[in-house]
Design a protein around this motif. Structure first.
Motif, short mmCIF file in Angstrom:
data_model
loop_
_atom_site.label_atom_id
_atom_site.label_comp_id
_atom_site.label_asym_id
_atom_site.label_seq_id
_atom_site.Cartn_x
_atom_site.Cartn_y
_atom_site.Cartn_z
N UNK A 139 -60.17 6.65 5.86
CA UNK A 139 -59.14 6.65 4.82
C UNK A 139 -57.75 6.46 5.43
N UNK A 140 -57.47 7.19 6.50
CA UNK A 140 -56.15 7.10 7.12
C UNK A 140 -55.89 5.71 7.67
N UNK B 59 -57.22 2.90 6.66
CA UNK B 59 -57.03 1.98 5.54
C UNK B 59 -55.61 2.10 4.98
N UNK B 60 -55.11 3.34 4.83
CA UNK B 60 -53.74 3.52 4.34
C UNK B 60 -52.72 2.97 5.33
N UNK B 61 -52.99 3.14 6.62
CA UNK B 61 -52.10 2.56 7.64
C UNK B 61 -52.05 1.04 7.50
N UNK B 62 -53.22 0.43 7.29
CA UNK B 62 -53.29 -1.02 7.13
C UNK B 62 -52.54 -1.48 5.88
N UNK C 89 -51.09 12.52 -0.43
CA UNK C 89 -52.43 12.83 -0.95
C UNK C 89 -53.36 11.61 -0.94
N UNK C 90 -53.27 10.83 0.09
CA UNK C 90 -54.15 9.68 0.23
C UNK C 90 -53.81 8.51 -0.68
N UNK C 91 -52.57 8.48 -1.20
CA UNK C 91 -52.15 7.40 -2.09
C UNK C 91 -50.79 6.87 -1.65
N UNK D 92 -60.47 -3.46 -1.16
CA UNK D 92 -60.82 -2.06 -1.44
C UNK D 92 -59.66 -1.10 -1.19
N UNK D 93 -58.51 -1.37 -1.83
CA UNK D 93 -57.43 -0.39 -1.79
C UNK D 93 -56.63 -0.42 -3.08
N UNK D 94 -55.87 0.66 -3.27
CA UNK D 94 -55.13 0.87 -4.51
C UNK D 94 -53.66 1.08 -4.20
#
Length: 199
Positions: free
Chosen positions: A1-2, A4-7, A27-29, A90-92
């Motif tokens: 998850x981290x 993916x958020x970094x990317x 919070x992961x967003x 696959x990201x929001x």
């Protein structure tokens, strides 16, 4: 998850740069806020940029920030919040834009970018009075045609402005001023002698 958020964060900053007014990762967003003048162009960029590919708008709503979190409003009052999804990557992303004028809140329509925005923008217009410039069919969607005001605004009276009832004499529905008298309801507490204890 981290990772993916970094990317996603790196891709957003590379594609949008200084167009991002605020960037929040919590919070992961990821939430970005952009200027109203750049909103439509950024929406198109978010969809078309091969490193982002936000093909879907899954939600769009209005927010009235007056008295937000029981604090007085500091800054602009009306905001449009969109939730975007990239199916292929696959990201929001949460995208926010504030209407620059509180008296007549308006931002660009993104129905040309994501056609799913159509009814969402109509709902935000109906409930908050936010005008979406360029929308092809901006009219009420949830309230009645004769409805006065925008019911999700925080200054809208809880009883409303008018009420609708069927008039048996006229044999039709009529509108009239609200007949509900405002009152404060204080619960009455009745306790018997020696309640909860021994006699």
């Amino acid at each position: 998850m981290t990772q993916r958020l970094d990317n996603l964060q790196a891709a957003l900053q590379a594609a949008l740069g200084d167009s991002i007014k605020t960037f929040v990762r919590d919070r992961g967003e990821i939430t970005i806020t952009v200027a109203a003048a750049d909103y439509a162009a950024i929406a198109t960029r978010l969809r078309d940029d091969p490193t982002l590919k936000f093909e879907q708008l899954i939600d769009l709503c209005g927010v009235d920030y007056s008295g937000y979190a029981n604090q007085p409003c500091e800054g602009l009052r009306y905001c449009v919040v969109s939730h975007l999804l990239s199916v292929s990557l696959n990201w929001r992303l949460r995208l926010k834009v504030f209407a620059p004028d509180d008296e007549l809140p308006s931002v660009a329509s993104v129905t040309d970018v994501w056609n799913s925005a159509n009814w969402f923008e109509r709902e935000a217009f109906d409930l908050y009075g936010i005008v979406f410039e360029g929308h092809v069919d901006l009219r009420r969607i949830l309230t009645d045609y004769g409805f006065i005001g925008h019911p999700m605004r925080k200054d809208f009276p809880t009883t409303g402005n008018v009420e609708m009832r069927y008039d048996a004499e006229k044999k039709r529905v009529i509108y009239q001023p609200v007949s509900i008298e405002p009152r404060e309801i204080t619960p009455r507490i009745v306790r018997e002698d020696h309640y909860g204890g021994s006699k």
